[in-house]
Write a protein that holds these residues in place. Structure first.
Motif, PDB file in Angstrom:
ATOM      1  N   PRO A   1       0.818  -1.228   0.000  1.00 20.16           N
ATOM      2  CA  PRO A   1       0.000   0.000   0.000  1.00 20.16           C
ATOM      3  C   PRO A   1       0.845   1.270   0.000  1.00 20.16           C
ATOM      4  O   PRO A   1       0.478   2.262  -0.642  1.00 20.16           O
ATOM      5  CB  PRO A   1      -0.821  -0.126   1.288  1.00 20.16           C
ATOM      6  N   PHE A   2       1.986   1.248   0.698  1.00 21.53           N
ATOM      7  CA  PHE A   2       2.871   2.423   0.702  1.00 21.53           C
ATOM      8  C   PHE A   2       3.367   2.725  -0.701  1.00 21.53           C
ATOM      9  O   PHE A   2       3.318   3.879  -1.164  1.00 21.53           O
ATOM     10  CB  PHE A   2       4.058   2.178   1.640  1.00 21.53           C
TER      11      PHE A   2
ATOM     12  N   GLN B   1      -1.188   4.604  -1.282  1.00 20.52           N
ATOM     13  CA  GLN B   1      -2.457   4.551  -0.574  1.00 20.52           C
ATOM     14  C   GLN B   1      -2.295   5.019   0.868  1.00 20.52           C
ATOM     15  O   GLN B   1      -1.183   5.175   1.368  1.00 20.52           O
ATOM     16  CB  GLN B   1      -3.002   3.118  -0.621  1.00 20.52           C
ATOM     17  N   ASN B   2      -3.407   5.213   1.552  1.00 17.61           N
ATOM     18  CA  ASN B   2      -3.362   5.578   2.961  1.00 17.61           C
ATOM     19  C   ASN B   2      -2.788   4.421   3.768  1.00 17.61           C
ATOM     20  O   ASN B   2      -3.199   3.270   3.606  1.00 17.61           O
ATOM     21  CB  ASN B   2      -4.763   5.923   3.469  1.00 17.61           C
ATOM     22  N   CYS B   3      -1.825   4.712   4.645  1.00 19.52           N
ATOM     23  CA  CYS B   3      -1.148   3.689   5.432  1.00 19.52           C
ATOM     24  C   CYS B   3      -1.029   4.144   6.875  1.00 19.52           C
ATOM     25  O   CYS B   3      -1.102   5.339   7.176  1.00 19.52           O
ATOM     26  CB  CYS B   3       0.262   3.414   4.892  1.00 19.52           C
ATOM     27  N   SER B   4      -0.775   3.196   7.739  1.00 16.53           N
ATOM     28  CA  SER B   4      -0.509   3.531   9.133  1.00 16.53           C
ATOM     29  C   SER B   4       0.858   4.204   9.244  1.00 16.53           C
ATOM     30  O   SER B   4       1.700   4.103   8.340  1.00 16.53           O
ATOM     31  CB  SER B   4      -0.523   2.265   9.992  1.00 16.53           C
ATOM     32  N   ASP B   5       1.089   4.880  10.363  1.00 14.39           N
ATOM     33  CA  ASP B   5       2.379   5.547  10.580  1.00 14.39           C
ATOM     34  C   ASP B   5       3.531   4.538  10.543  1.00 14.39           C
ATOM     35  O   ASP B   5       4.625   4.842  10.054  1.00 14.39           O
ATOM     36  CB  ASP B   5       2.373   6.275  11.925  1.00 14.39           C
TER      37      ASP B   5
ATOM     38  N   ILE C   1       4.282   3.670   6.876  1.00 13.96           N
ATOM     39  CA  ILE C   1       4.955   4.806   6.236  1.00 13.96           C
ATOM     40  C   ILE C   1       6.411   4.877   6.682  1.00 13.96           C
ATOM     41  O   ILE C   1       7.323   5.073   5.864  1.00 13.96           O
ATOM     42  CB  ILE C   1       4.222   6.112   6.562  1.00 13.96           C
TER      43      ILE C   1
END
Length: 396
Positions: free
Chosen positions: A341-342, A346-350, A353
């Motif tokens: 996803p990174f 896409q939106n990812c958790s900290d 990221i």
């Protein structure tokens, strides 16, 4: 990767998996390729010829996002073999004991399959191309390349495939996914053989290995190379220089340098999401270097097991999951999947990221070091491989 937007087809190099399917399925010859300095290709679209049918977009494997949450659930129940060709000369000369070549050639010789799509060896870069084999052009073992560690537009020639009763297709996960979308109606039955793959390489990887060996790759790409074979894990040869493969692989593969960018958005190393019947891979961590070699062969389906049973030129030693688990490297594949996803933006958790940025920084830093110092003793590169892997430390 190709996407459709604003009534046009656009190419995204960062997500391109270099399979070549887009050119093969374009009925208007609106797609061509431009060779880049790093040995990969840029897709060039002639918007005047393009009729916006979107077949290229629909076949592009990078557009197929997968759900990996249950990916590893069935691995305990799969069937595992260490396999090799019964002829020791073929076994010695081929990559990992020659199971892949044996499946291609002997399935045609025995009449089990009436068509196989795989690679054939060529004399010019990238030294391989897609080829359809049938009973009228059964290859010899020397006609098929050993492992190829730079990207090949393997699906580019799928239009050569004639209608078959039983077709065997061989490729990496992304290549199989591309062919799945394009080959409907070509065969009554398709058997899929996946070549395990975590990362294709750009030609810069081979350029680095050439420098270690004291040779180079000219700008016109007129050079010779051989990946693998001559025992296991074998050798890499550029021009007349050689290096044992287990030494050569440490930096490019151990630290994921010079990876084709589109490989970052694929976590299906075994091809199970591409409906693979069999996966072929190296027996790293469970076998010592030797003069002959074996292929770790993973059977996913009854159809795959049936195919292997029909090939008398194969020797198959049954193994339990616990015996082969170290070679499967499931934890490393899990970590790769976490970062998909990174790399897709896409939106990812900290945490994801942080791991993704650390991966990018570490690759850039190590690439800069080894390209600046390409003629150091092998122990220097071994030491670099002992440095903490930032991605792995974050994704515990």
């Amino acid at each position: 990767m190709l996407r459709y937007n604003d009534d046009k087809i656009f190419f995204d190099y960062l997500h391109c998996q270099q399979c070549g399917i887009c050119e093969a399925v374009c009925s208007k010859q609106a797609i061509s390729f431009r060779l880049l300095e790093n040995g990969t290709h840029e897709v060039v679209i002639d918007h005047e010829k393009c009729i916006r049918c979107k077949r290229c977009v629909n076949c592009c494997p990078a557009n197929k996002e997968e759900d990996y949450r249950t990916y590893f659930d069935g691995f305990h129940a799969k069937t595992y073999f260490l396999g090799y060709n019964t002829d020791n000369r073929i076994r010695h000369e081929s990559s990992s004991g020659g199971v892949c070549k044996t499946i291609i050639i002997e399935s045609l010789r025995t009449g089990i399959a009436d068509g196989v799509y795989s690679l054939k060896r060529t004399d010019a870069y990238p030294f391989a191309e897609g080829e359809f084999y049938a009973k009228d052009n059964i290859p010899d073992y020397g006609d098929i390349p050993n492992s190829v560690y730079h990207s090949v537009l393997a699906c580019r020639n799928i239009n050569k495939i004639r209608k078959c009763k039983r077709l065997v297709v061989v490729g990496t996960s992304c290549q199989l996914r591309a062919m799945n979308a394009a080959l409907k109606g070509k065969a009554e039955e398709v058997i899929r053989v996946c070549i395990f793959c975590k990362q294709q390489k750009t030609l810069d990887s081979t350029r680095f290995l050439a420098k270690i060996m004291g040779t180079d790759i000219p700008e016109n790409l007129k050079f010779s190379t051989r990946y693998r074979g001559i025992g296991w894990p074998g050798i890499v040869r550029v021009n007349e220089s050689e290096l044992p493969w287990n030494r050569a692989a440490q930096i490019p593969f151990g630290r994921r340098l010079w990876t084709v960018s589109g490989c970052n958005v694929c976590g299906d190393s075994f091809g199970t999401d591409a409906d693979a019947d069999i996966t072929l891979m190296d027996p790293w961590k469970i076998r010592m270097p030797n003069e002959l070699g074996e292929t770790l062969t993973i059977v996913h389906t009854e159809r795959g097991e049936w195919l292997l049973e029909q090939l008398p030129s194969l020797t198959l030693e049954r193994k339990d999951f616990e015996e082969v688990e170290p070679a499967l490297d499931l934890k490393d594949i899990w970590r790769k999947q976490q970062l998909v996803p990174f790399f897709r933006g896409q939106n990812c958790s900290d945490k994801i990221i942080k791991a993704g940025k650390a991966e990018q920084w570490q690759r850039a830093m190590l690439t800069s070091i080894v390209e600046t110092l390409p003629r150091m003793p092998i122990i220097f590169y071994r030491a670099l491989c002992k440095l903490p892997d930032l991605r792995n430390k974050i994704l515990k």
